[in-house]
Design a protein around this motif. Structure first.
Motif, PDB file in Angstrom:
ATOM      1  N   GLU A 133      -1.215  26.224  16.443  1.00 42.22           N
ATOM      2  CA  GLU A 133      -1.385  24.776  16.389  1.00 42.22           C
ATOM      3  C   GLU A 133      -0.529  24.110  15.327  1.00 42.22           C
ATOM      4  OE1 GLU A 133      -5.498  23.978  15.889  1.00 42.22           O
ATOM      5  OE2 GLU A 133      -6.071  24.697  17.891  1.00 42.22           O
ATOM      6  N   ASP A 134       0.190  24.892  14.516  1.00 38.43           N
ATOM      7  CA  ASP A 134       0.933  24.287  13.416  1.00 38.43           C
ATOM      8  C   ASP A 134       2.448  24.387  13.591  1.00 38.43           C
ATOM      9  OD1 ASP A 134       0.823  27.029  13.139  1.00 38.43           O
ATOM     10  OD2 ASP A 134      -0.125  27.003  11.173  1.00 38.43           O
ATOM     11  N   PHE A 135       3.025  25.590  13.528  1.00 37.53           N
ATOM     12  CA  PHE A 135       4.473  25.726  13.624  1.00 37.53           C
ATOM     13  C   PHE A 135       4.835  27.145  14.076  1.00 37.53           C
ATOM     14  CE2 PHE A 135       3.156  26.613   9.278  1.00 37.53           C
ATOM     15  CZ  PHE A 135       3.689  27.866   9.069  1.00 37.53           C
ATOM     16  N   VAL A 136       6.069  27.282  14.579  1.00 38.94           N
ATOM     17  CA  VAL A 136       6.619  28.588  14.951  1.00 38.94           C
ATOM     18  C   VAL A 136       8.060  28.647  14.461  1.00 38.94           C
ATOM     19  CG1 VAL A 136       5.139  29.053  16.929  1.00 38.94           C
ATOM     20  CG2 VAL A 136       7.208  27.708  17.256  1.00 38.94           C
ATOM     21  N   THR A 137       8.523  29.852  14.127  1.00 38.86           N
ATOM     22  CA  THR A 137       9.887  30.033  13.630  1.00 38.86           C
ATOM     23  C   THR A 137      10.518  31.247  14.296  1.00 38.86           C
ATOM     24  OG1 THR A 137       9.208  31.471  11.786  1.00 38.86           O
ATOM     25  CG2 THR A 137       9.228  29.093  11.383  1.00 38.86           C
ATOM     26  N   ALA A 138      11.847  31.248  14.372  1.00 34.74           N
ATOM     27  CA  ALA A 138      12.588  32.393  14.888  1.00 34.74           C
ATOM     28  C   ALA A 138      14.018  32.307  14.378  1.00 34.74           C
ATOM     29  CB  ALA A 138      12.575  32.426  16.414  1.00 34.74           C
ATOM     30  N   GLY A 139      14.664  33.452  14.229  1.00 34.65           N
ATOM     31  CA  GLY A 139      16.051  33.474  13.791  1.00 34.65           C
ATOM     32  C   GLY A 139      16.253  34.320  12.559  1.00 34.65           C
ATOM     33  N   THR A 140      17.451  34.227  11.999  1.00 33.21           N
ATOM     34  CA  THR A 140      17.824  35.127  10.912  1.00 33.21           C
ATOM     35  C   THR A 140      17.134  34.806   9.591  1.00 33.21           C
ATOM     36  OG1 THR A 140      19.762  33.757  10.462  1.00 33.21           O
ATOM     37  CG2 THR A 140      20.059  35.608  11.941  1.00 33.21           C
ATOM     38  N   CYS A 141      16.748  33.549   9.364  1.00 30.52           N
ATOM     39  CA  CYS A 141      16.048  33.202   8.124  1.00 30.52           C
ATOM     40  C   CYS A 141      14.573  32.914   8.403  1.00 30.52           C
ATOM     41  CB  CYS A 141      16.707  32.006   7.444  1.00 30.52           C
ATOM     42  SG  CYS A 141      16.786  30.517   8.449  1.00 30.52           S
ATOM     43  N   GLU A 142      14.007  33.642   9.356  1.00 35.28           N
ATOM     44  CA  GLU A 142      12.629  33.404   9.797  1.00 35.28           C
ATOM     45  C   GLU A 142      11.629  33.519   8.657  1.00 35.28           C
ATOM     46  OE1 GLU A 142       9.510  35.148  13.169  1.00 35.28           O
ATOM     47  OE2 GLU A 142      11.531  35.944  12.995  1.00 35.28           O
ATOM     48  N   GLU A 143      11.813  34.505   7.775  1.00 38.31           N
ATOM     49  CA  GLU A 143      10.837  34.710   6.700  1.00 38.31           C
ATOM     50  C   GLU A 143      10.836  33.541   5.713  1.00 38.31           C
ATOM     51  OE1 GLU A 143      13.056  36.931   7.652  1.00 38.31           O
ATOM     52  OE2 GLU A 143      11.853  38.552   8.512  1.00 38.31           O
ATOM     53  N   SER A 144      12.027  33.110   5.289  1.00 36.88           N
ATOM     54  CA  SER A 144      12.111  31.967   4.379  1.00 36.88           C
ATOM     55  C   SER A 144      11.587  30.704   5.044  1.00 36.88           C
ATOM     56  CB  SER A 144      13.559  31.752   3.935  1.00 36.88           C
ATOM     57  OG  SER A 144      14.047  32.865   3.228  1.00 36.88           O
ATOM     58  N   LEU A 145      11.942  30.533   6.312  1.00 32.22           N
ATOM     59  CA  LEU A 145      11.522  29.350   7.058  1.00 32.22           C
ATOM     60  C   LEU A 145      10.006  29.302   7.205  1.00 32.22           C
ATOM     61  CD1 LEU A 145      12.697  26.909   8.485  1.00 32.22           C
ATOM     62  CD2 LEU A 145      13.065  28.317  10.499  1.00 32.22           C
ATOM     63  N   TYR A 146       9.407  30.450   7.485  1.00 29.18           N
ATOM     64  CA  TYR A 146       7.951  30.509   7.636  1.00 29.18           C
ATOM     65  C   TYR A 146       7.257  30.131   6.332  1.00 29.18           C
ATOM     66  CZ  TYR A 146       3.434  32.097   9.359  1.00 29.18           C
ATOM     67  OH  TYR A 146       2.124  32.147   9.760  1.00 29.18           O
ATOM     68  N   GLY A 147       7.765  30.647   5.218  1.00 27.58           N
ATOM     69  CA  GLY A 147       7.149  30.339   3.932  1.00 27.58           C
ATOM     70  C   GLY A 147       7.235  28.872   3.583  1.00 27.58           C
ATOM     71  N   LEU A 148       8.388  28.254   3.849  1.00 31.66           N
ATOM     72  CA  LEU A 148       8.545  26.829   3.557  1.00 31.66           C
ATOM     73  C   LEU A 148       7.669  25.972   4.457  1.00 31.66           C
ATOM     74  CD1 LEU A 148      12.374  26.911   3.000  1.00 31.66           C
ATOM     75  CD2 LEU A 148      10.729  26.003   1.355  1.00 31.66           C
ATOM     76  N   CYS A 149       7.608  26.315   5.738  1.00 36.44           N
ATOM     77  CA  CYS A 149       6.755  25.556   6.656  1.00 36.44           C
ATOM     78  C   CYS A 149       5.291  25.671   6.260  1.00 36.44           C
ATOM     79  CB  CYS A 149       6.941  26.059   8.093  1.00 36.44           C
ATOM     80  SG  CYS A 149       8.541  25.681   8.818  1.00 36.44           S
ATOM     81  N   GLU A 150       4.887  26.864   5.869  1.00 39.07           N
ATOM     82  CA  GLU A 150       3.497  27.079   5.460  1.00 39.07           C
ATOM     83  C   GLU A 150       3.153  26.246   4.227  1.00 39.07           C
ATOM     84  OE1 GLU A 150       0.760  31.008   5.655  1.00 39.07           O
ATOM     85  OE2 GLU A 150       2.470  31.112   4.297  1.00 39.07           O
ATOM     86  N   THR A 151       4.129  26.045   3.359  1.00 37.40           N
ATOM     87  CA  THR A 151       3.909  25.262   2.136  1.00 37.40           C
ATOM     88  C   THR A 151       3.864  23.765   2.412  1.00 37.40           C
ATOM     89  OG1 THR A 151       5.034  26.959   0.830  1.00 37.40           O
ATOM     90  CG2 THR A 151       4.810  24.763  -0.163  1.00 37.40           C
ATOM     91  N   LEU A 152       4.759  23.282   3.293  1.00 36.22           N
ATOM     92  CA  LEU A 152       4.940  21.844   3.470  1.00 36.22           C
ATOM     93  C   LEU A 152       4.127  21.241   4.605  1.00 36.22           C
ATOM     94  CD1 LEU A 152       8.819  21.633   2.976  1.00 36.22           C
ATOM     95  CD2 LEU A 152       7.032  21.117   1.302  1.00 36.22           C
ATOM     96  N   TRP A 153       3.797  22.030   5.636  1.00 34.30           N
ATOM     97  CA  TRP A 153       3.136  21.460   6.813  1.00 34.30           C
ATOM     98  C   TRP A 153       1.712  21.025   6.499  1.00 34.30           C
ATOM     99  CZ3 TRP A 153      -1.202  22.536   9.785  1.00 34.30           C
ATOM    100  CH2 TRP A 153      -1.283  21.874  11.027  1.00 34.30           C
ATOM    101  N   ARG A 154       1.323  19.888   7.067  1.00 33.26           N
ATOM    102  CA  ARG A 154      -0.051  19.385   6.969  1.00 33.26           C
ATOM    103  C   ARG A 154      -0.491  18.933   8.358  1.00 33.26           C
ATOM    104  NH1 ARG A 154       2.832  16.536   3.536  1.00 33.26           N
ATOM    105  NH2 ARG A 154       2.363  14.569   4.600  1.00 33.26           N
ATOM    106  N   LYS A 155      -1.757  18.903   8.574  1.00 38.12           N
ATOM    107  CA  LYS A 155      -2.281  18.499   9.877  1.00 38.12           C
ATOM    108  C   LYS A 155      -2.083  16.999  10.095  1.00 38.12           C
ATOM    109  CE  LYS A 155      -6.358  19.107  12.805  1.00 38.12           C
ATOM    110  NZ  LYS A 155      -7.750  19.611  12.887  1.00 38.12           N
ATOM    111  N   ASP A 156      -1.818  16.621  11.364  1.00 40.20           N
ATOM    112  CA  ASP A 156      -1.705  15.219  11.790  1.00 40.20           C
ATOM    113  C   ASP A 156      -0.598  14.471  11.045  1.00 40.20           C
ATOM    114  OD1 ASP A 156      -3.726  15.487  13.659  1.00 40.20           O
ATOM    115  OD2 ASP A 156      -5.292  14.868  12.256  1.00 40.20           O
ATOM    116  N   LEU A 157       0.582  15.095  10.953  1.00 44.18           N
ATOM    117  CA  LEU A 157       1.729  14.418  10.360  1.00 44.18           C
ATOM    118  C   LEU A 157       2.215  13.309  11.284  1.00 44.18           C
ATOM    119  CD1 LEU A 157       3.726  17.531   9.121  1.00 44.18           C
ATOM    120  CD2 LEU A 157       2.798  15.741   7.646  1.00 44.18           C
TER     121      LEU A 157
END
Length: 207
Positions: A133-157
């Motif tokens: 329900e929040d975000f999905v990532t894929a690609g060569t920088c998937e790990e960094s991208l996942y960590g940043l999304c997990e930090t910045l994403w909030r519900k009902d943006l």
């Protein structure tokens, strides 16, 4: 180096309040050699539906062609536009058919469903899907991208906030990856009233 990292690149999709966003970087290369700075991995396949295809570029092009063919056949046979969960089943079948010699892509779906609710989904090489329900990532920088999304994403943006979160997450992640980057494209699909749906495309970063 993994064959999935040979050409570089990444894709991220994220949900908001009555809206969804999908973004990709624009670099295309062979390992650490740059070939092109305007290569998109995200494609519109319906009025409110996008698919991202990070991975080996030749397989990206092949999967896109076969997917477009299946979508057109479905729409001719059914007399209606393809919906996100139908597209999910198409991609699962397409990838699982080649499970013994897979396409080296990790598809991502982003769009609004028949009830105009945000929908995102990602797949592995043989079609196993995940639709959080929040975000999905894929690609060569998937790990960094996942960590940043997990930090910045909030519900009902809201759409403006969603654009800021997804673009900052992507740009900061590709800065940590030598085979991704060269700017990005962000697609925002949103419901701004009961009957008005708009799609906005933004270019961010260095072009």
């Amino acid at each position: 180096m993994s064959i999935l990292q040979y050409n570089g690149g990444c894709v991220v999709a994220m949900t908001g309040k009555n809206c969804v966003a999908i973004a990709t970087d624009l670099r295309f290369g062979t390992q650490f050699s740059l070939i092109q700075k305007q290569f998109e991995r995200v494609f519109q396949v319906g009025p409110k539906l996008f698919v991202g295809l990070p991975g080996l570029t030749t397989d990206t092009q092949t999967v896109l062609q076969r997917l477009k063919f299946r979508i057109k056949m479905y729409e001719m046979r059914e007399g209606r536009r393809v919906q996100p969960k139908v597209l999910m089943a198409m991609i699962q079948n397409l990838l699982y058919e080649r499970r013994f010699g897979p396409y080296f892509v990790s598809p991502i779906i982003a769009g609004l469903d028949e009830n105009d609710k945000p929908y995102i989904c990602c797949f592995d090489l043989i079609g196993c899907s995940t639709d959080p329900e929040d975000f999905v990532t894929a690609g060569t920088c998937e790990e960094s991208l996942y960590g940043l999304c997990e930090t910045l994403w909030r519900k009902d943006l809201e759409p403006d906030d969603l654009f800021e979160v997804i673009s900052q997450s992507l740009l900061n992640a590709v800065d940590r990856d030598a085979i991704s980057g060269m700017g990005a494209v962000v697609h925002i699909i949103g419901l701004w009233s009961d009957s008005y749906i708009a799609i906005f495309n933004f270019c961010v970063g260095i072009l």
